[in-house]
Design a protein around this motif. Structure first.
Motif, mmCIF file in Angstrom:
data_model
loop_
_atom_site.group_PDB
_atom_site.id
_atom_site.type_symbol
_atom_site.label_atom_id
_atom_site.label_comp_id
_atom_site.label_asym_id
_atom_site.label_seq_id
_atom_site.Cartn_x
_atom_site.Cartn_y
_atom_site.Cartn_z
ATOM 1 N N ALA A 23 61.446 -24.215 -35.038
ATOM 2 C CA ALA A 23 62.431 -23.177 -35.554
ATOM 3 C C ALA A 23 62.054 -23.229 -37.203
ATOM 4 O O ALA A 23 62.000 -22.134 -37.597
ATOM 5 C CB ALA A 23 63.808 -23.574 -35.407
ATOM 6 N N ALA A 24 61.794 -24.346 -37.783
ATOM 7 C CA ALA A 24 61.440 -24.552 -39.211
ATOM 8 C C ALA A 24 60.301 -23.459 -39.619
ATOM 9 O O ALA A 24 60.103 -22.948 -40.455
ATOM 10 C CB ALA A 24 61.555 -25.731 -39.903
ATOM 11 N N LEU A 25 59.123 -23.935 -38.999
ATOM 12 C CA LEU A 25 57.806 -23.432 -38.668
ATOM 13 C C LEU A 25 57.926 -21.762 -38.396
ATOM 14 O O LEU A 25 57.469 -21.022 -39.391
ATOM 15 C CB LEU A 25 56.819 -23.928 -37.932
ATOM 16 C CG LEU A 25 56.562 -25.472 -38.327
ATOM 17 C CD1 LEU A 25 55.517 -26.114 -37.034
ATOM 18 C CD2 LEU A 25 55.918 -25.462 -39.305
ATOM 19 N N THR A 165 69.532 -25.818 -51.096
ATOM 20 C CA THR A 165 68.746 -26.873 -51.225
ATOM 21 C C THR A 165 69.771 -27.825 -51.705
ATOM 22 O O THR A 165 69.771 -29.031 -51.175
ATOM 23 C CB THR A 165 67.750 -26.786 -52.133
ATOM 24 O OG1 THR A 165 66.720 -25.690 -51.518
ATOM 25 C CG2 THR A 165 66.986 -28.043 -52.249
ATOM 26 N N LEU A 166 70.404 -27.404 -52.666
ATOM 27 C CA LEU A 166 71.415 -28.291 -53.305
ATOM 28 C C LEU A 166 72.446 -28.792 -52.483
ATOM 29 O O LEU A 166 73.042 -30.097 -52.107
ATOM 30 C CB LEU A 166 72.049 -27.869 -54.632
ATOM 31 C CG LEU A 166 73.312 -28.792 -55.357
ATOM 32 C CD1 LEU A 166 72.507 -30.113 -55.918
ATOM 33 C CD2 LEU A 166 73.754 -27.795 -56.389
ATOM 34 N N THR A 176 65.972 -30.641 -44.082
ATOM 35 C CA THR A 176 66.270 -29.121 -44.286
ATOM 36 C C THR A 176 66.201 -29.173 -45.784
ATOM 37 O O THR A 176 65.761 -27.899 -46.065
ATOM 38 C CB THR A 176 67.700 -29.038 -43.688
ATOM 39 O OG1 THR A 176 67.705 -29.387 -42.587
ATOM 40 C CG2 THR A 176 67.917 -27.434 -43.729
ATOM 41 N N ALA A 177 66.660 -29.759 -46.543
ATOM 42 C CA ALA A 177 66.518 -29.601 -48.134
ATOM 43 C C ALA A 177 65.116 -29.373 -48.672
ATOM 44 O O ALA A 177 64.896 -28.359 -49.482
ATOM 45 C CB ALA A 177 67.147 -30.563 -48.991
ATOM 46 N N VAL A 181 63.263 -26.079 -50.300
ATOM 47 C CA VAL A 181 62.590 -25.769 -51.299
ATOM 48 C C VAL A 181 61.416 -24.931 -51.147
ATOM 49 O O VAL A 181 60.920 -24.082 -52.060
ATOM 50 C CB VAL A 181 62.115 -27.290 -52.001
ATOM 51 C CG1 VAL A 181 61.012 -27.091 -53.096
ATOM 52 C CG2 VAL A 181 63.296 -28.298 -52.407
ATOM 53 N N LEU A 182 60.685 -25.074 -50.208
ATOM 54 C CA LEU A 182 59.551 -24.185 -49.657
ATOM 55 C C LEU A 182 60.005 -22.889 -49.549
ATOM 56 O O LEU A 182 59.327 -21.878 -50.113
ATOM 57 C CB LEU A 182 59.205 -24.823 -48.287
ATOM 58 C CG LEU A 182 57.801 -23.769 -47.826
ATOM 59 C CD1 LEU A 182 56.582 -23.881 -48.912
ATOM 60 C CD2 LEU A 182 57.235 -24.438 -46.356
#
Length: 203
Positions: A23-25, A165-166, A176-177, A181-182
């Motif tokens: 899912a992230a990719l 991210t924070l 996941t953070a 960032v990416l």
């Protein structure tokens, strides 16, 4: 960064399921294709958010599951809107909003976020109610902007993803953070790419 600080991040990555990684990719592929103004970005967005919807629901994170379900619907709309205007005679062009529209957008976003944040604080349903509320509300609103090809959506995403991210660092979602960032960096890349495309179409 010390070994002690790196340890929870590495452990978080090791605990990621293959579905979460996929899912992230697909989410990264969505941003990269959107930056190139490719309608196929929405296909990756749909399947990425489909997986996240199932994962968040399974892990008893109903608000995040509902947010990703909304993203699924917007992915369908975005693909339709971009495909519909894909003909040379009827192109959905990148547009810019006047300042007053942005002010209105931010005022509405802040007002709704404040209400949601107050609710989350009262019910105790969030570890970080302020960040949770603001990132969710503005994500919902900003998805409409990218579907309509509003140039400034990328600037909003850079801020939203930075705040997210924070949020994930505060709540212990280190892997996941790192991904967000990416996403923040890719949002800046997307903005630069769309600025070039916008200038080309306005010549």
């Amino acid at each position: 960064m010390s070994q002690d600080n790196l340890q929870p991040i590495l452990a978080a990555f090791q605990q990621m399921s293959s579905w979460e990684i996929a899912a992230a990719l697909m989410g990264v592929a969505y941003i990269l294709l959107a930056a190139k103004e490719s309608q196929w970005c929405w296909l990756f967005a749909f399947f990425s958010t489909l997986v996240y919807t199932v994962l968040f629901w399974h892990d008893q994170l109903p608000m995040q599951a509902l947010l990703n379900f909304y993203y699924m619907g917007m992915a369908i709309y975005g693909f339709w809107a971009w495909h519909k205007h894909g003909k040379q005679t009827d192109t959905l062009k990148i547009s810019r909003w006047p300042w007053l529209w942005h002010i209105g957008f931010m005022v509405v976003g802040v007002a709704v976020s404040a209400v949601v944040s107050a609710y989350l604080q009262k019910t105790g349903q969030s570890q970080s109610p302020v960040l949770d509320a603001y990132t969710t509300v503005f994500s919902v609103m900003n998805t409409w902007l990218i579907a309509r090809k509003v140039l400034e959506n990328w600037l909003y995403w850079a801020v939203i993803d930075g705040a997210a991210t924070l949020l994930y660092v505060q709540t212990g979602y280190y892997a996941t953070a790192v991904l967000f960032v990416l996403n923040t960096i890719l949002a800046i890349v997307g903005f630069i790419s769309w600025v070039k495309l916008y200038r080309q179409q306005t010549k």
